[in-house]
Design a protein around this motif. Structure first.
Motif, PDB file in Angstrom:
ATOM      1  N   HIS A 155       0.822  -1.205   0.000  1.00 18.19           N
ATOM      2  CA  HIS A 155       0.000   0.000   0.000  1.00 18.19           C
ATOM      3  C   HIS A 155       0.859   1.259   0.000  1.00 18.19           C
ATOM      4  O   HIS A 155       0.501   2.260  -0.633  1.00 18.19           O
ATOM      5  N   TYR A 156       1.988   1.222   0.687  1.00 18.21           N
ATOM      6  CA  TYR A 156       2.888   2.386   0.662  1.00 18.21           C
ATOM      7  C   TYR A 156       3.394   2.636  -0.754  1.00 18.21           C
ATOM      8  O   TYR A 156       3.515   3.778  -1.197  1.00 18.21           O
ATOM      9  N   ALA A 157       3.690   1.566  -1.480  1.00 15.86           N
ATOM     10  CA  ALA A 157       4.228   1.693  -2.837  1.00 15.86           C
ATOM     11  C   ALA A 157       3.230   2.336  -3.792  1.00 15.86           C
ATOM     12  O   ALA A 157       3.621   2.797  -4.869  1.00 15.86           O
ATOM     13  N   ALA A 158       1.966   2.401  -3.414  1.00 17.50           N
ATOM     14  CA  ALA A 158       0.944   2.955  -4.303  1.00 17.50           C
ATOM     15  C   ALA A 158       1.213   4.415  -4.657  1.00 17.50           C
ATOM     16  O   ALA A 158       0.748   4.894  -5.694  1.00 17.50           O
ATOM     17  N   VAL A 159       1.976   5.129  -3.829  1.00 17.13           N
ATOM     18  CA  VAL A 159       2.271   6.534  -4.131  1.00 17.13           C
ATOM     19  C   VAL A 159       3.035   6.665  -5.436  1.00 17.13           C
ATOM     20  O   VAL A 159       2.939   7.688  -6.124  1.00 17.13           O
ATOM     21  N   ALA A 160       3.781   5.642  -5.809  1.00 19.62           N
ATOM     22  CA  ALA A 160       4.557   5.677  -7.050  1.00 19.62           C
ATOM     23  C   ALA A 160       3.918   4.835  -8.145  1.00 19.62           C
ATOM     24  O   ALA A 160       4.564   4.519  -9.138  1.00 19.62           O
ATOM     25  N   LEU A 161       2.624   4.488  -7.960  1.00 21.04           N
ATOM     26  CA  LEU A 161       1.981   3.595  -8.917  1.00 21.04           C
ATOM     27  C   LEU A 161       0.611   4.062  -9.402  1.00 21.04           C
ATOM     28  O   LEU A 161       0.190   3.709 -10.504  1.00 21.04           O
ATOM     29  N   TYR A 162      -0.140   4.788  -8.561  1.00 21.47           N
ATOM     30  CA  TYR A 162      -1.528   5.128  -8.889  1.00 21.47           C
ATOM     31  C   TYR A 162      -2.300   3.842  -9.217  1.00 21.47           C
ATOM     32  O   TYR A 162      -3.093   3.800 -10.151  1.00 21.47           O
ATOM     33  N   HIS A 163      -2.076   2.796  -8.452  1.00 23.78           N
ATOM     34  CA  HIS A 163      -2.697   1.508  -8.728  1.00 23.78           C
ATOM     35  C   HIS A 163      -3.437   1.020  -7.491  1.00 23.78           C
ATOM     36  O   HIS A 163      -2.949   1.158  -6.367  1.00 23.78           O
ATOM     37  N   HIS A 164      -4.631   0.418  -7.700  1.00 20.96           N
ATOM     38  CA  HIS A 164      -5.484   0.050  -6.580  1.00 20.96           C
ATOM     39  C   HIS A 164      -5.046  -1.213  -5.861  1.00 20.96           C
ATOM     40  O   HIS A 164      -5.480  -1.473  -4.735  1.00 20.96           O
ATOM     41  N   ASP A 165      -4.162  -2.031  -6.478  1.00 20.12           N
ATOM     42  CA  ASP A 165      -3.745  -3.290  -5.854  1.00 20.12           C
ATOM     43  C   ASP A 165      -2.279  -3.579  -6.171  1.00 20.12           C
ATOM     44  O   ASP A 165      -1.963  -4.500  -6.924  1.00 20.12           O
ATOM     45  N   PRO A 166      -1.352  -2.824  -5.598  1.00 23.61           N
ATOM     46  CA  PRO A 166       0.074  -3.046  -5.892  1.00 23.61           C
ATOM     47  C   PRO A 166       0.547  -4.447  -5.553  1.00 23.61           C
ATOM     48  O   PRO A 166       1.474  -4.960  -6.179  1.00 23.61           O
TER      49      PRO A 166
END
Length: 411
Positions: A155-166
């Protein structure tokens, strides 16, 4: 289009006779235009909007928002390229006291430190555990540090992904973005005045090199439009790019994200940023480092909350408001401006398990058409993918071997 003066003299190259067309005036398009013009090509850029920048646009007015939280990572090749050309505007440093106000939302509360097991995943070099390409991140990370730490890290990695399920993506792909997003000292930097300051300098550089830029010029067909001359670099969003993209990659890239922007009256003790470890989401107070983004006495806050298949924008906004309640006490009574939007196609490049950047749509599409952008087969994080694909596209379009040894032919 904005044009600003620049004191950086154009580089001198032996001119070629190659005309080159760039469709799209965002970061990838401007990178391609500058690189080609420096090599002597006669470049024309067609931009559908009245201003340049694409996803790097900064809104005009008293609240200078980007399209979602933006930062410029200093660890990538585009940082060196921009610096050499004096294209990075003055940076807005984050004061140490503000940096200490990063908060993590975990188990329904704000915390200063992540789950202990998550630290093992943030420093893979110390453990020697390199994530595999074939496994999904959640499965691999659970084996390394337990399920709670694995979900928090994803979930932290989502900041660099714009993805709902990293957690469902390739473990190697997510690990690299997690490492870059948590590196110390931080790689994230903030151009003063927003990304528009970088775009303005790039536009001025291109203009000084003789690039012709046509605003409000949408190009819908490469076959019948008649405006394209010579090789064509298509640097617009993937849904309009020819030829179609494989369904699996396109579907992953098209999940929407709820964007929440607001300005509040200044109050001591507000958080700098909040990462949601219970679900993908991020809120950041951008005036913590750059006071010019909002009027005196006000703070500009931007957040991004990826929306899952069964969610709506309202669900994303609700999650944002819950974090705001925790990190910005009394924010509802302090609001001076608020804006909500749904952004599609902002995910950029994502790699499912068993794939790498080489499996994305290739730069070389044949018949003199080349792709550039953040969903193309080129390495890097976020805008670095746009940059690397733009340089590769120019090299191939001008009949030169790319500087690296990447396989840039049809994937």
């Amino acid at each position: 289009m904005r044009r600003t003066p620049t004191h950086h003299r154009p580089l001198h190259h032996a001119r070629t006779t190659t005309p080159l067309t760039v469709i799209g005036g965002g970061f990838a398009g401007l990178t391609a235009a500058i690189t080609a013009a420096e090599a002597g090509a006669k470049v024309t850029v067609y931009e559908a909007h009245h201003t340049l920048g694409g996803r790097a646009r900064t809104a005009e007015g008293p609240y200078r928002t980007n399209e979602g939280p933006h930062a410029l990572y200093s660890g990538g090749p585009h940082w060196t390229w921009l610096t050499q050309r004096n294209l990075i505007a003055p940076l807005a440093p984050l004061p140490p006291l503000e940096a200490a106000r990063l908060r993590l939302h975990h188990r329904g509360a704000l915390r200063r430190t992540p789950p202990f097991g998550m630290l093992r995943l943030l420093r893979p070099r110390r453990t020697g555990q390199r994530a595999p390409i074939d496994a999904d991140f959640l499965t691999w990370a659970t084996e390394q540090a337990g399920e709670e730490a694995a979900r928090a890290a994803a979930h932290y990695a989502a900041v660099a992904l714009y993805h709902h399920d990293p957690g469902s993506l390739s473990a190697a792909f997510v690990q690299e973005r997690l490492r870059r997003a948590t590196k110390l000292p931080p790689e994230a930097h903030y151009p003063r005045g927003g990304w528009a300051s970088v775009v303005d300098r790039m536009a001025a550089r291109a203009w000084n090199l003789g690039v012709r830029m046509e605003a409000l010029s949408r190009v819908d067909s490469l076959d019948t439009d008649g405006r394209a001359h010579g090789p064509v670099i298509v640097a617009t969003s993937l849904p309009r790019r020819p030829p179609p993209v494989e369904g699996r990659l396109a579907d992953l890239a098209e999940r929407p994200t709820a964007l929440v922007d607001l300005a509040v009256r200044t109050r001591r003790g507000d958080a700098f940023a909040v990462s949601d470890l219970d679900a993908p989401g991020w809120i950041e107070r951008f005036t913590a480092q750059d006071r010019t983004l909002a009027p005196v006495g006000e703070q500009l806050i931007q957040g991004q909350f990826p929306i899952g298949p069964q969610e709506s924008r309202a669900d994303g906004v609700t999650r944002a408001e819950r974090l705001l309640d925790l990190a910005f006490p009394g924010w509802r009574d302090r609001v001076t401006w608020q804006h909500e939007a749904t952004a599609s196609g902002r995910t950029g490049a994502v790699d499912p398990p068993g794939t790498s950047w080489r499996d994305r749509p290739a730069v070389d599409r044949g018949d003199g058409v080349y792709l550039a952008g953040d969903q193309v087969a080129a390495p890097g994080v976020l805008s670095e993918v746009s940059f690397n694909s733009a340089l590769a596209a120019v090299s191939l379009a001008l009949g030169r071997r790319p500087k690296d040894t990447l396989d840039l032919k049809h994937a």
